[in-house]
Design a protein around this motif. Structure first.
Motif, PDB file in Angstrom:
ATOM      1  N   HIS A   1      39.209  43.456  14.190  1.00 23.46           N
ATOM      2  CA  HIS A   1      39.270  42.042  14.584  1.00 23.46           C
ATOM      3  C   HIS A   1      38.599  41.834  15.936  1.00 23.46           C
ATOM      4  O   HIS A   1      37.873  40.849  16.140  1.00 23.46           O
ATOM      5  CB  HIS A   1      40.726  41.588  14.631  1.00 23.46           C
ATOM      6  CG  HIS A   1      40.902  40.192  15.165  1.00 23.46           C
ATOM      7  ND1 HIS A   1      40.560  39.058  14.447  1.00 23.46           N
ATOM      8  CD2 HIS A   1      41.369  39.749  16.385  1.00 23.46           C
ATOM      9  CE1 HIS A   1      40.797  37.986  15.177  1.00 23.46           C
ATOM     10  NE2 HIS A   1      41.299  38.383  16.366  1.00 23.46           N
ATOM     11  N   ILE A   2      38.815  42.766  16.870  1.00 23.00           N
ATOM     12  CA  ILE A   2      38.204  42.638  18.190  1.00 23.00           C
ATOM     13  C   ILE A   2      36.688  42.685  18.083  1.00 23.00           C
ATOM     14  O   ILE A   2      35.973  41.896  18.713  1.00 23.00           O
ATOM     15  CB  ILE A   2      38.730  43.753  19.116  1.00 23.00           C
ATOM     16  CG1 ILE A   2      40.216  43.552  19.404  1.00 23.00           C
ATOM     17  CG2 ILE A   2      37.942  43.790  20.425  1.00 23.00           C
ATOM     18  CD1 ILE A   2      40.853  44.677  20.181  1.00 23.00           C
ATOM     19  N   VAL A   3      36.139  43.582  17.251  1.00 21.48           N
ATOM     20  CA  VAL A   3      34.686  43.722  17.127  1.00 21.48           C
ATOM     21  C   VAL A   3      34.080  42.478  16.498  1.00 21.48           C
ATOM     22  O   VAL A   3      33.043  41.966  16.949  1.00 21.48           O
ATOM     23  CB  VAL A   3      34.353  44.988  16.302  1.00 21.48           C
ATOM     24  CG1 VAL A   3      32.864  45.049  16.005  1.00 21.48           C
ATOM     25  CG2 VAL A   3      34.794  46.237  17.052  1.00 21.48           C
ATOM     26  N   THR A   4      34.714  41.959  15.436  1.00 25.00           N
ATOM     27  CA  THR A   4      34.168  40.750  14.808  1.00 25.00           C
ATOM     28  C   THR A   4      34.269  39.546  15.736  1.00 25.00           C
ATOM     29  O   THR A   4      33.378  38.674  15.743  1.00 25.00           O
ATOM     30  CB  THR A   4      34.916  40.464  13.502  1.00 25.00           C
ATOM     31  OG1 THR A   4      36.340  40.392  13.765  1.00 25.00           O
ATOM     32  CG2 THR A   4      34.647  41.552  12.475  1.00 25.00           C
ATOM     33  N   ALA A   5      35.325  39.485  16.565  1.00 24.63           N
ATOM     34  CA  ALA A   5      35.463  38.394  17.530  1.00 24.63           C
ATOM     35  C   ALA A   5      34.369  38.473  18.587  1.00 24.63           C
ATOM     36  O   ALA A   5      33.802  37.444  19.001  1.00 24.63           O
ATOM     37  CB  ALA A   5      36.854  38.438  18.167  1.00 24.63           C
ATOM     38  N   ILE A   6      34.065  39.694  19.042  1.00 28.12           N
ATOM     39  CA  ILE A   6      32.982  39.866  20.020  1.00 28.12           C
ATOM     40  C   ILE A   6      31.649  39.452  19.406  1.00 28.12           C
ATOM     41  O   ILE A   6      30.810  38.800  20.051  1.00 28.12           O
ATOM     42  CB  ILE A   6      32.945  41.327  20.517  1.00 28.12           C
ATOM     43  CG1 ILE A   6      34.182  41.616  21.370  1.00 28.12           C
ATOM     44  CG2 ILE A   6      31.672  41.611  21.309  1.00 28.12           C
ATOM     45  CD1 ILE A   6      34.308  43.073  21.786  1.00 28.12           C
ATOM     46  N   ALA A   7      31.417  39.777  18.122  1.00 23.74           N
ATOM     47  CA  ALA A   7      30.174  39.392  17.447  1.00 23.74           C
ATOM     48  C   ALA A   7      30.076  37.871  17.357  1.00 23.74           C
ATOM     49  O   ALA A   7      29.001  37.288  17.561  1.00 23.74           O
ATOM     50  CB  ALA A   7      30.109  40.026  16.064  1.00 23.74           C
ATOM     51  N   ASP A   8      31.188  37.197  17.037  1.00 18.83           N
ATOM     52  CA  ASP A   8      31.178  35.735  16.989  1.00 18.83           C
ATOM     53  C   ASP A   8      30.859  35.156  18.361  1.00 18.83           C
ATOM     54  O   ASP A   8      30.111  34.171  18.468  1.00 18.83           O
ATOM     55  CB  ASP A   8      32.539  35.214  16.496  1.00 18.83           C
ATOM     56  CG  ASP A   8      32.769  35.516  15.016  1.00 18.83           C
ATOM     57  OD1 ASP A   8      31.760  35.761  14.308  1.00 18.83           O
ATOM     58  OD2 ASP A   8      33.937  35.547  14.596  1.00 18.83           O
ATOM     59  N   LYS A   9      31.412  35.765  19.420  1.00 19.76           N
ATOM     60  CA  LYS A   9      31.148  35.270  20.770  1.00 19.76           C
ATOM     61  C   LYS A   9      29.670  35.409  21.123  1.00 19.76           C
ATOM     62  O   LYS A   9      29.102  34.590  21.864  1.00 19.76           O
ATOM     63  CB  LYS A   9      32.021  36.023  21.782  1.00 19.76           C
ATOM     64  CG  LYS A   9      31.953  35.449  23.192  1.00 19.76           C
ATOM     65  CD  LYS A   9      32.930  36.167  24.096  1.00 19.76           C
ATOM     66  CE  LYS A   9      32.895  35.540  25.495  1.00 19.76           C
ATOM     67  NZ  LYS A   9      33.340  34.119  25.508  1.00 19.76           N
ATOM     68  N   LEU A  10      29.013  36.460  20.565  1.00 16.07           N
ATOM     69  CA  LEU A  10      27.588  36.674  20.828  1.00 16.07           C
ATOM     70  C   LEU A  10      26.710  35.955  19.804  1.00 16.07           C
ATOM     71  O   LEU A  10      25.484  36.188  19.787  1.00 16.07           O
ATOM     72  CB  LEU A  10      27.282  38.181  20.812  1.00 16.07           C
ATOM     73  CG  LEU A  10      27.987  39.006  21.900  1.00 16.07           C
ATOM     74  CD1 LEU A  10      27.671  40.487  21.723  1.00 16.07           C
ATOM     75  CD2 LEU A  10      27.594  38.547  23.295  1.00 16.07           C
ATOM     76  N   SER A  11      27.338  35.152  18.933  1.00 17.77           N
ATOM     77  CA  SER A  11      26.600  34.388  17.905  1.00 17.77           C
ATOM     78  C   SER A  11      25.896  35.289  16.899  1.00 17.77           C
ATOM     79  O   SER A  11      24.763  35.051  16.464  1.00 17.77           O
ATOM     80  CB  SER A  11      25.584  33.447  18.566  1.00 17.77           C
ATOM     81  OG  SER A  11      26.230  32.541  19.438  1.00 17.77           O
ATOM     82  N   VAL A  12      26.554  36.340  16.528  1.00 13.89           N
ATOM     83  CA  VAL A  12      26.030  37.257  15.505  1.00 13.89           C
ATOM     84  C   VAL A  12      26.948  37.174  14.304  1.00 13.89           C
ATOM     85  O   VAL A  12      28.176  37.335  14.414  1.00 13.89           O
ATOM     86  CB  VAL A  12      25.953  38.703  16.036  1.00 13.89           C
ATOM     87  CG1 VAL A  12      25.508  39.643  14.927  1.00 13.89           C
ATOM     88  CG2 VAL A  12      25.020  38.789  17.222  1.00 13.89           C
ATOM     89  N   ASN A  13      26.367  36.973  13.146  1.00 10.38           N
ATOM     90  CA  ASN A  13      27.134  36.844  11.921  1.00 10.38           C
ATOM     91  C   ASN A  13      27.481  38.242  11.409  1.00 10.38           C
ATOM     92  O   ASN A  13      26.629  38.968  10.879  1.00 10.38           O
ATOM     93  CB  ASN A  13      26.336  36.068  10.875  1.00 10.38           C
ATOM     94  CG  ASN A  13      27.163  35.794   9.628  1.00 10.38           C
ATOM     95  OD1 ASN A  13      28.394  35.898   9.660  1.00 10.38           O
ATOM     96  ND2 ASN A  13      26.484  35.445   8.545  1.00 10.38           N
TER      97      ASN A  13
END
Length: 364
Positions: free
Chosen positions: A215-227
């Motif tokens: 969950h932390i990794v996917t949240a960081i990806a969303d913050k960086l605008s990466v799908n």
């Protein structure tokens, strides 16, 4: 060596050796058999004086008998003549014979001296011959020793030459072996780095016992605008020894190592992290205080050490850029177009680019 010494006066045979005696009175020669003298007595008992005074049987038998007036059968009487037989009649003649005997003795001594001189001369000749043979033998031995010395010197030179060649071969072999080892280490490091092509490392994320890393990794990806979804993540785990296991205060959090299914997805995350440099943990569901996080390529142990050393040396010498790309380490002094880009593969490159004392290779 036997020599003809004359004729024996007893058996009239030639005397062919030195075992004979000369009569003191008649000067005739007798071999040991006719002289009734054994070889043992001749060599062990008869001295030189005894041999010179020896008398043959004939001369002994011609001597007048001695006085026997003191025998117990006959008393001393005035009418007894002390000199018996021819000796009583020829007393004056005996006196003349005594003087002649003295002359004969003088002649005998001279003959003995001459004989001994001749023997001494023969012995000296034999000794001179032996000395000549000995001198020749010594000369031959000296020549052989000199030849042996020359051969030893030649062998020593050849051995030294072979030792030098072996030393050079060993030195070249050691250098070649070290170069091969370094090449193999570099190839192994490159292969290990290629195996990490889909990995990235997220650091400075607070650590919690019940945390959900996916969950932390996917949240960081969303913050960086990466799908990116959970299905795009192969694994996500923290690496290193935890502060609790080490028994120290939890002041530094372990990094999160993430492996994604595609390298393109990893590269996209890295590019977005560089564009949004300075992003924090705010908005990804982590408790305050919020802190800045960093996303980098995952490097092997050797490359991590080289990258850390390159950053330290570059900073101390005013180099502006030290970075990694696809697991490779690069450095550039400044942004000027003439400033070349340097690839750092090992310790030798660090010494070449940043001349200084580098830590031992055993730490790599």
């Amino acid at each position: 060596m036997a020599s003809n010494c004359g004729t024996c006066a007893g058996c009239q045979n030639l005397i062919t050796d030195k075992e004979y005696l000369i009569c003191f009175l008649c000067r005739k020669q007798y071999d040991l058999i006719c002289a009734n003298v054994s070889q043992q007595r001749f060599y062990n008992t008869l001295t030189g004086e005894h041999r010179l005074s020896w008398q043959c049987v004939c001369c002994v038998s011609k001597k007048p008998k001695s006085d026997n007036t003191n025998t117990p059968v006959r008393g001393v009487s005035d009418g007894v003549n002390l000199n018996r037989g021819a000796a009583a009649c020829n007393l004056s003649q005996n006196l003349d014979d005594s003087s002649a005997l003295n002359d004969t003795l003088d002649m005998t001594d001279m003959q003995v001296f001459l004989l001994e001189a001749r023997q001494w001369r023969e012995e000296m000749k034999a000794m001179r011959v032996q000395l000549g043979i000995f001198t020749t033998t010594i000369a031959k031995l000296t020549e052989k020793l000199e030849d042996s010395d020359r051969r030893c010197n030649q062998l020593e030179g050849r051995v030294n030459s072979l030792e030098n060649q072996i030393s050079e071969l060993n030195s070249n072999s050691d250098k070649s072996l070290l170069a091969t080892i370094e090449q193999l280490k570099s190839e192994l490091n490159d292969r290990d780095q290629d195996s990490l092509g889909n990995d990235l490392e997220i650091s400075n994320i607070p650590e919690d016992k019940g945390e959900n890393l996916l969950h932390i990794v996917t949240a960081i990806a969303d913050k960086l605008s990466v799908n990116m979804t959970v299905q795009d993540i192969v694994s996500a785990t923290r690496v290193g020894r935890s502060a609790e296991a080490a028994g120290v205060e939890n002041t530094r959090h372990r990094p999160i190592v993430v492996r994604v299914v595609r390298r393109a997805l990893r590269d996209e995350l890295l590019r977005s992290a560089r564009v949004r440099r300075g992003a924090t943990t705010e908005g990804i569901g982590l408790p305050a205080p919020h802190r800045r996080f960093y996303i980098n390529e995952r490097l092997t142990k050797t490359n991590r050490f080289l990258f850390s050393r390159a950053r330290e040396l570059g900073k101390s010498r005013g180099w502006r850029y030290v970075w990694t790309k696809d697991g490779k380490i690069f450095a550039r002094r400044d942004s000027h177009f003439e400033s070349p880009r340097h690839r750092i593969r090992g310790e030798k490159d660090l010494v070449k680019i940043f001349p200084t004392e580098i830590v031992s290779p055993s730490n790599l």
